[in-house]
Write a protein that holds these residues in place. Structure first.
Motif, PDB file in Angstrom:
ATOM      1  N   ALA A 317       8.781 -75.968 -63.719  1.00 27.77           N
ATOM      2  CA  ALA A 317       9.716 -76.534 -64.698  1.00 27.77           C
ATOM      3  C   ALA A 317      10.885 -75.583 -64.934  1.00 27.77           C
ATOM      4  O   ALA A 317      12.041 -76.020 -65.044  1.00 27.77           O
ATOM      5  N   ILE A 318      10.594 -74.298 -65.003  1.00 25.48           N
ATOM      6  CA  ILE A 318      11.664 -73.309 -65.209  1.00 25.48           C
ATOM      7  C   ILE A 318      12.572 -73.255 -63.989  1.00 25.48           C
ATOM      8  O   ILE A 318      13.796 -73.171 -64.115  1.00 25.48           O
ATOM      9  N   PHE A 319      11.989 -73.336 -62.798  1.00 23.93           N
ATOM     10  CA  PHE A 319      12.816 -73.370 -61.581  1.00 23.93           C
ATOM     11  C   PHE A 319      13.769 -74.559 -61.618  1.00 23.93           C
ATOM     12  O   PHE A 319      14.936 -74.447 -61.259  1.00 23.93           O
ATOM     13  N   GLY A 320      13.270 -75.698 -62.101  1.00 25.44           N
ATOM     14  CA  GLY A 320      14.100 -76.901 -62.168  1.00 25.44           C
ATOM     15  C   GLY A 320      14.918 -77.023 -63.438  1.00 25.44           C
ATOM     16  O   GLY A 320      15.576 -78.040 -63.657  1.00 25.44           O
ATOM     17  N   ALA A 321      14.889 -75.986 -64.286  1.00 28.00           N
ATOM     18  CA  ALA A 321      15.639 -75.996 -65.555  1.00 28.00           C
ATOM     19  C   ALA A 321      15.267 -77.195 -66.416  1.00 28.00           C
ATOM     20  O   ALA A 321      16.114 -77.819 -67.062  1.00 28.00           O
ATOM     21  N   ASP A 322      13.969 -77.515 -66.436  1.00 28.04           N
ATOM     22  CA  ASP A 322      13.462 -78.648 -67.209  1.00 28.04           C
ATOM     23  C   ASP A 322      12.743 -78.119 -68.448  1.00 28.04           C
ATOM     24  O   ASP A 322      11.714 -77.447 -68.331  1.00 28.04           O
ATOM     25  N   ALA A 323      13.267 -78.426 -69.625  1.00 25.61           N
ATOM     26  CA  ALA A 323      12.692 -77.911 -70.874  1.00 25.61           C
ATOM     27  C   ALA A 323      11.448 -78.710 -71.277  1.00 25.61           C
ATOM     28  O   ALA A 323      11.372 -79.304 -72.357  1.00 25.61           O
ATOM     29  N   ASN A 324      10.460 -78.703 -70.402  1.00 21.98           N
ATOM     30  CA  ASN A 324       9.235 -79.479 -70.600  1.00 21.98           C
ATOM     31  C   ASN A 324       8.213 -78.628 -71.351  1.00 21.98           C
ATOM     32  O   ASN A 324       7.313 -78.034 -70.766  1.00 21.98           O
ATOM     33  N   TRP A 325       8.343 -78.576 -72.678  1.00 22.85           N
ATOM     34  CA  TRP A 325       7.465 -77.722 -73.479  1.00 22.85           C
ATOM     35  C   TRP A 325       6.017 -78.206 -73.455  1.00 22.85           C
ATOM     36  O   TRP A 325       5.099 -77.454 -73.774  1.00 22.85           O
ATOM     37  N   GLY A 326       5.789 -79.437 -73.036  1.00 25.05           N
ATOM     38  CA  GLY A 326       4.427 -79.948 -72.925  1.00 25.05           C
ATOM     39  C   GLY A 326       3.595 -79.152 -71.944  1.00 25.05           C
ATOM     40  O   GLY A 326       2.374 -79.014 -72.103  1.00 25.05           O
ATOM     41  N   ARG A 327       4.247 -78.598 -70.934  1.00 20.77           N
ATOM     42  CA  ARG A 327       3.528 -77.762 -69.963  1.00 20.77           C
ATOM     43  C   ARG A 327       3.094 -76.446 -70.606  1.00 20.77           C
ATOM     44  O   ARG A 327       2.061 -75.886 -70.245  1.00 20.77           O
ATOM     45  N   ILE A 328       3.886 -75.955 -71.544  1.00 21.66           N
ATOM     46  CA  ILE A 328       3.516 -74.735 -72.258  1.00 21.66           C
ATOM     47  C   ILE A 328       2.311 -75.012 -73.153  1.00 21.66           C
ATOM     48  O   ILE A 328       1.347 -74.234 -73.180  1.00 21.66           O
ATOM     49  N   ILE A 329       2.356 -76.116 -73.864  1.00 15.76           N
ATOM     50  CA  ILE A 329       1.210 -76.510 -74.690  1.00 15.76           C
ATOM     51  C   ILE A 329      -0.039 -76.671 -73.836  1.00 15.76           C
ATOM     52  O   ILE A 329      -1.145 -76.254 -74.209  1.00 15.76           O
ATOM     53  N   GLY A 330       0.126 -77.298 -72.665  1.00 17.68           N
ATOM     54  CA  GLY A 330      -1.018 -77.489 -71.776  1.00 17.68           C
ATOM     55  C   GLY A 330      -1.639 -76.174 -71.346  1.00 17.68           C
ATOM     56  O   GLY A 330      -2.868 -76.043 -71.295  1.00 17.68           O
ATOM     57  N   ALA A 331      -0.793 -75.185 -71.060  1.00 20.86           N
ATOM     58  CA  ALA A 331      -1.293 -73.871 -70.648  1.00 20.86           C
ATOM     59  C   ALA A 331      -2.036 -73.190 -71.788  1.00 20.86           C
ATOM     60  O   ALA A 331      -3.090 -72.574 -71.585  1.00 20.86           O
ATOM     61  N   ILE A 332      -1.496 -73.301 -73.006  1.00 21.56           N
ATOM     62  CA  ILE A 332      -2.159 -72.706 -74.171  1.00 21.56           C
ATOM     63  C   ILE A 332      -3.522 -73.350 -74.392  1.00 21.56           C
ATOM     64  O   ILE A 332      -4.527 -72.684 -74.641  1.00 21.56           O
ATOM     65  N   GLY A 333      -3.565 -74.672 -74.285  1.00 28.59           N
ATOM     66  CA  GLY A 333      -4.795 -75.396 -74.556  1.00 28.59           C
ATOM     67  C   GLY A 333      -5.906 -75.152 -73.567  1.00 28.59           C
ATOM     68  O   GLY A 333      -7.082 -75.414 -73.860  1.00 28.59           O
TER      69      GLY A 333
END
Length: 409
Positions: A317-333
């Motif tokens: 997502a960071i490579f694609g400059a996509d502010a997909n914070w759901g992926r961050i939540i998924g990693a935390i969970g």
């Protein structure tokens, strides 16, 4: 120079392994690689206290075993010999004997005790060293203390790295200026525990090997062990430090009034090198820093930070400059850390994405503009405790696959 006010620590511009007193180094082309330098050495003018931490991979390479034996003998080193192109890993008895031979050849060349020599190798796993080229290369080593000598060594240890990595810091202890310098290599197979890179540190501080080892181990978990590129742990790598005592300070111990200054110096050097490795991840276009606050413990904060920065979905997502914070939540969970699903805050840069686990309104254009920058910072606050921690990594690009699909060719 930039002044770090907490302990009056100064970052030395263009600093390297030679910034502390009493060290020499160099690198040569021994013929292990087609054209680039591939063999290097670090020499201390006098025997130095030594400490190291090693990969936890169960297939530890022969050079690590030889280095552990050298340091275990007296806790002292005077030389480190390093080759690139061939890891000398998974090479059985022959590989072990070749690592011993590298140690003895270096000992003879520089007239120092065999157990005062450490050995390191990096490169392709499962191939034998060309010992004729190694022997000739060691004979041609002529260490010096010029900047070109430091660059020679830094070049010789690289594999898929794009850039050399070095730094140095100084501070005052007992009225004496203490300096720590460093160099590292690492670009792929980076998920230290400890470690997946080669890191070398020199210092002129007076400190015993036992206390040096304690300081290094206390620093590693906050620095080198908090970076990840691809989640793979290597067979070879380590971080090694030599302290020759030429600064003339009173011997450092945890009870010394300036112990914290020394640990801060070591921390700054290790963190600097670790971040350089993360930034130079294979195919990387961006350095990613994740800071977690409000965790139940510092250990959980560090673990969550590394989980986020190591997530392939976050990285892409960071490579694609996509502010997909759901992926961050998924990693935390995914972690087993203490989390309250109703109190999580997330920000990318200064842009708030989530507040008390509720989505925030933000500008996609502003977020994309920020994510196009070369350094990206992600902030997480769990609001369950006082633990804080950081981790560093990089984005995951198309070039990572290209590089690793043809690593041996």
């Amino acid at each position: 120079m930039s002044l770090l006010l907490k302990h009056k620590i100064v970052e030395i511009e263009n600093g390297n392994l030679l910034s502390p007193q009493g060290f020499k180094t160099t690198g040569v082309h021994a013929g292990l690689r087609y054209a680039k330098k591939d063999l290097g050495v670090i020499i201390s003018e006098i025997p130095a206290s030594a400490a190291a931490v090693y990969t936890t991979n169960q297939f530890q390479a022969a050079p690590l075993k030889v280095t552990q034996e050298s340091i275990a003998r007296e806790g002292v080193l005077q030389a480190v010999v390093v080759n690139s192109a061939c890891a000398n890993a998974c090479t059985g008895d022959r590989g072990y004997m070749d690592a011993l031979k590298m140690r003895s050849l270096t000992s003879e060349k520089f007239c120092i005790k065999e157990n005062y020599v450490a050995v390191a190798s990096t490169g392709v796993i499962g191939e034998f060293l060309n010992m004729e080229k190694i022997a000739n290369g060691i004979q041609s080593l002529s260490p010096g203390n010029l900047n070109s000598d430091a660059i020679g060594f830094q070049t010789a240890i690289l594999t898929t790295d794009i850039v050399m990595k070095s730094c140095a810091y100084s501070g005052v202890i007992n009225g004496k200026t203490i300096t720590i310098g460093g160099a590292a290599k690492g670009s792929g197979m980076i998920h230290p525990n400890m470690a997946t890179m080669l890191g070398f540190l020199t210092t002129d501080a007076v400190i015993s090997s036992d206390h040096l080892s304690a300081a290094l181990k206390s620093v590693i978990n906050h620095t080198f062990n908090q970076i990840t590129v691809d989640g793979d742990t290597s067979t070879n790598d380590m971080v090694l430090v030599m302290a020759n005592g030429l600064a003339g300070n009173d011997p450092l111990t945890p009870y010394h009034s300036d112990w914290d200054t020394f640990v801060e110096l070591l921390t700054k050097a290790c963190e600097n090198l670790a971040k350089q490795i993360a930034m130079d991840g294979e195919g990387a276009t961006k350095l990613v820093e994740v800071e977690v606050q409000g965790a139940d413990t510092p250990e959980e904060a560090r673990f969550i930070a590394k989980q986020i920065v190591g997530s392939n979905l976050v990285k892409t997502a960071i490579f694609g400059a996509d502010a997909n914070w759901g992926r961050i939540i998924g990693a935390i969970g995914q972690t087993n850390a203490v989390i309250n699903p109703n109190t999580v805050d997330i920000a990318i840069g200064s842009i708030k994405m989530l507040k008390n686990s509720t989505p925030c309104v933000f500008s996609e254009i502003e977020a994309r503009s920020y994510l196009d920058l070369p350094i990206i910072k992600i902030f997480v606050d769990l609001h369950v405790g006082n633990g804080t921690g950081k981790a560093w990594g990089c984005d995951l690009s198309y070039d990572y696959v290209k590089i690793n699909a043809s690593y041996r060719s």
